[in-house]
Design a protein around this motif. Structure first.
Motif, PDB file in Angstrom:
ATOM      1  N   GLU A  27      19.751  66.516  43.428  1.00 20.17           N
ATOM      2  CA  GLU A  27      20.955  66.095  42.708  1.00 20.17           C
ATOM      3  C   GLU A  27      22.168  66.119  43.628  1.00 20.17           C
ATOM      4  O   GLU A  27      23.021  65.222  43.575  1.00 20.17           O
ATOM      5  CB  GLU A  27      21.194  67.016  41.513  1.00 20.17           C
ATOM      6  CG  GLU A  27      22.370  66.616  40.641  1.00 20.17           C
ATOM      7  CD  GLU A  27      22.521  67.494  39.411  1.00 20.17           C
ATOM      8  OE1 GLU A  27      23.513  67.344  38.702  1.00 20.17           O
ATOM      9  OE2 GLU A  27      21.634  68.336  39.168  1.00 20.17           O
TER      10      GLU A  27
ATOM     11  N   GLU B 146      28.493  59.433  36.426  1.00 15.20           N
ATOM     12  CA  GLU B 146      27.653  59.906  37.530  1.00 15.20           C
ATOM     13  C   GLU B 146      26.597  60.881  37.029  1.00 15.20           C
ATOM     14  O   GLU B 146      25.405  60.749  37.333  1.00 15.20           O
ATOM     15  CB  GLU B 146      28.539  60.591  38.576  1.00 15.20           C
ATOM     16  CG  GLU B 146      27.791  61.372  39.643  1.00 15.20           C
ATOM     17  CD  GLU B 146      28.707  62.325  40.391  1.00 15.20           C
ATOM     18  OE1 GLU B 146      28.209  63.328  40.914  1.00 15.20           O
ATOM     19  OE2 GLU B 146      29.933  62.069  40.441  1.00 15.20           O
ATOM     20  N   TYR B 147      27.018  61.868  36.232  1.00 12.83           N
ATOM     21  CA  TYR B 147      26.074  62.858  35.714  1.00 12.83           C
ATOM     22  C   TYR B 147      25.058  62.222  34.774  1.00 12.83           C
ATOM     23  O   TYR B 147      23.876  62.595  34.763  1.00 12.83           O
ATOM     24  CB  TYR B 147      26.819  63.991  35.018  1.00 12.83           C
ATOM     25  CG  TYR B 147      27.397  65.000  35.969  1.00 12.83           C
ATOM     26  CD1 TYR B 147      26.578  65.732  36.825  1.00 12.83           C
ATOM     27  CD2 TYR B 147      28.771  65.238  36.026  1.00 12.83           C
ATOM     28  CE1 TYR B 147      27.096  66.657  37.715  1.00 12.83           C
ATOM     29  CE2 TYR B 147      29.305  66.150  36.911  1.00 12.83           C
ATOM     30  CZ  TYR B 147      28.462  66.865  37.751  1.00 12.83           C
ATOM     31  OH  TYR B 147      28.989  67.776  38.635  1.00 12.83           O
TER      32      TYR B 147
ATOM     33  N   LEU C  19      16.781  61.707  37.604  1.00 12.57           N
ATOM     34  CA  LEU C  19      16.027  62.936  37.886  1.00 12.57           C
ATOM     35  C   LEU C  19      14.933  63.161  36.853  1.00 12.57           C
ATOM     36  O   LEU C  19      13.839  63.634  37.189  1.00 12.57           O
ATOM     37  CB  LEU C  19      16.976  64.135  37.936  1.00 12.57           C
ATOM     38  CG  LEU C  19      17.932  64.174  39.128  1.00 12.57           C
ATOM     39  CD1 LEU C  19      18.882  65.362  39.014  1.00 12.57           C
ATOM     40  CD2 LEU C  19      17.175  64.248  40.456  1.00 12.57           C
TER      41      LEU C  19
ATOM     42  N   VAL D 170      26.022  58.089  44.083  1.00 20.12           N
ATOM     43  CA  VAL D 170      26.146  57.482  42.762  1.00 20.12           C
ATOM     44  C   VAL D 170      27.596  57.533  42.301  1.00 20.12           C
ATOM     45  O   VAL D 170      28.093  56.605  41.659  1.00 20.12           O
ATOM     46  CB  VAL D 170      25.211  58.185  41.753  1.00 20.12           C
ATOM     47  CG1 VAL D 170      25.412  57.617  40.349  1.00 20.12           C
ATOM     48  CG2 VAL D 170      23.757  58.014  42.179  1.00 20.12           C
TER      49      VAL D 170
ATOM     50  N   LEU E 218      22.191  63.003  45.745  1.00 19.92           N
ATOM     51  CA  LEU E 218      22.497  61.777  45.015  1.00 19.92           C
ATOM     52  C   LEU E 218      23.940  61.718  44.523  1.00 19.92           C
ATOM     53  O   LEU E 218      24.519  60.629  44.424  1.00 19.92           O
ATOM     54  CB  LEU E 218      21.552  61.632  43.818  1.00 19.92           C
ATOM     55  CG  LEU E 218      20.079  61.353  44.124  1.00 19.92           C
ATOM     56  CD1 LEU E 218      19.266  61.407  42.836  1.00 19.92           C
ATOM     57  CD2 LEU E 218      19.907  59.991  44.788  1.00 19.92           C
ATOM     58  N   ASN E 219      24.519  62.876  44.204  1.00 18.19           N
ATOM     59  CA  ASN E 219      25.843  62.911  43.568  1.00 18.19           C
ATOM     60  C   ASN E 219      26.905  62.046  44.253  1.00 18.19           C
ATOM     61  O   ASN E 219      27.509  61.188  43.596  1.00 18.19           O
ATOM     62  CB  ASN E 219      26.345  64.351  43.462  1.00 18.19           C
ATOM     63  CG  ASN E 219      25.857  65.049  42.207  1.00 18.19           C
ATOM     64  OD1 ASN E 219      25.378  64.423  41.287  1.00 18.19           O
ATOM     65  ND2 ASN E 219      25.971  66.358  42.176  1.00 18.19           N
TER      66      ASN E 219
ATOM     67  N   ILE F  11      22.579  60.136  37.090  1.00 18.31           N
ATOM     68  CA  ILE F  11      21.711  60.999  37.893  1.00 18.31           C
ATOM     69  C   ILE F  11      20.735  61.765  36.998  1.00 18.31           C
ATOM     70  O   ILE F  11      19.569  61.955  37.346  1.00 18.31           O
ATOM     71  CB  ILE F  11      22.554  61.966  38.748  1.00 18.31           C
ATOM     72  CG1 ILE F  11      23.259  61.175  39.853  1.00 18.31           C
ATOM     73  CG2 ILE F  11      21.673  63.061  39.362  1.00 18.31           C
ATOM     74  CD1 ILE F  11      24.174  62.009  40.717  1.00 18.31           C
TER      75      ILE F  11
END
Length: 215
Positions: free
Chosen positions: A125, A162-163, A170, A132, A128-129, A166
């Motif tokens: 994560e 974003e959260y 995930l 993204v 990726l954070n 992601i």
């Protein structure tokens, strides 16, 4: 030189003919060698010597570019996603960019699953954070043009999506990438249809514009 060593060496040689800067060529060759090794054994069993030998470079060369194996893993994740997003970070292309991330993950399934199982969900994560976030922030910046809205509010809106994005990705990885990526992206698009603009209109301090569009 055995077949696996030759594969790594040939990858390095092929990249060298691609016109990229030498540093980038070597980093990509090391990343390719790591991915080949992950087809043979888990990440925690791979050493710097293994990677250097398969790539046809010295340990010193590896340390010139990366501090350890996990540093290479992080760079590889970021590089793959960044290449997937290349030119796909606008209002009209964000869905293609998001789908390209899924495709990049699918294309590197053994690598991604090995990393996911070795370093954990939270570490992946973290990789990726920022990537993204930049995808969404570029869309937010584009659609907020001409609006009186603070930078902190724009970043807050981008962080929210974003959260969400992601988290969806995930969960897909955690389930073995079985669901069709295109279907996930299409459903995500339907879910957020018009909501970014509505969010911007909520936070702006001048006269709201008519809400519309695909995001």
């Amino acid at each position: 030189m055995d077949d696996s060593e030759m594969n790594g060496f040939c990858t390095h040689q092929k990249l060298c003919r691609g016109g990229l800067p030498t540093s980038q060529i070597t980093k990509r060759a090391l990343a390719s060698s790591l991915k080949l090794l992950l087809l043979q054994k888990p990440l925690n069993k791979i050493t710097i010597n293994d990677i250097a030998e398969k790539c046809g470079v010295s340990r010193m060369t590896f340390y010139y570019h990366f501090k350890d194996v996990y540093d290479l893993v992080e760079w590889t994740c970021e590089e793959d996603v960044a290449r997937a997003l290349d030119g796909k970070k606008t209002y009209d292309t964000w869905q293609a960019g998001f789908l390209n991330i899924f495709r990049a993950v699918e294309d590197n399934k053994p690598f991604v699953l090995s990393v996911y199982r070795s370093v954990g969900r939270e570490r992946v994560e973290q990789y990726l954070n920022p990537l993204v976030h930049n995808l969404i922030l570029d869309v937010v910046e584009e659609k907020s043009s001409g609006m009186a809205i603070s930078e902190s509010d724009k970043k807050f809106i981008a962080k929210f999506y974003e959260y969400a994005f992601i988290g969806i990705m995930l969960e897909w990885i955690d389930n073995g990438m079985k669901e069709d990526a295109a279907a996930i992206v299409e459903r995500t698009s339907q879910l957020v249809h018009g909501n970014v603009i509505r969010a911007l209109n909520t936070f702006r301090v001048d006269k709201p514009l008519h809400s519309g569009g695909n995001v």
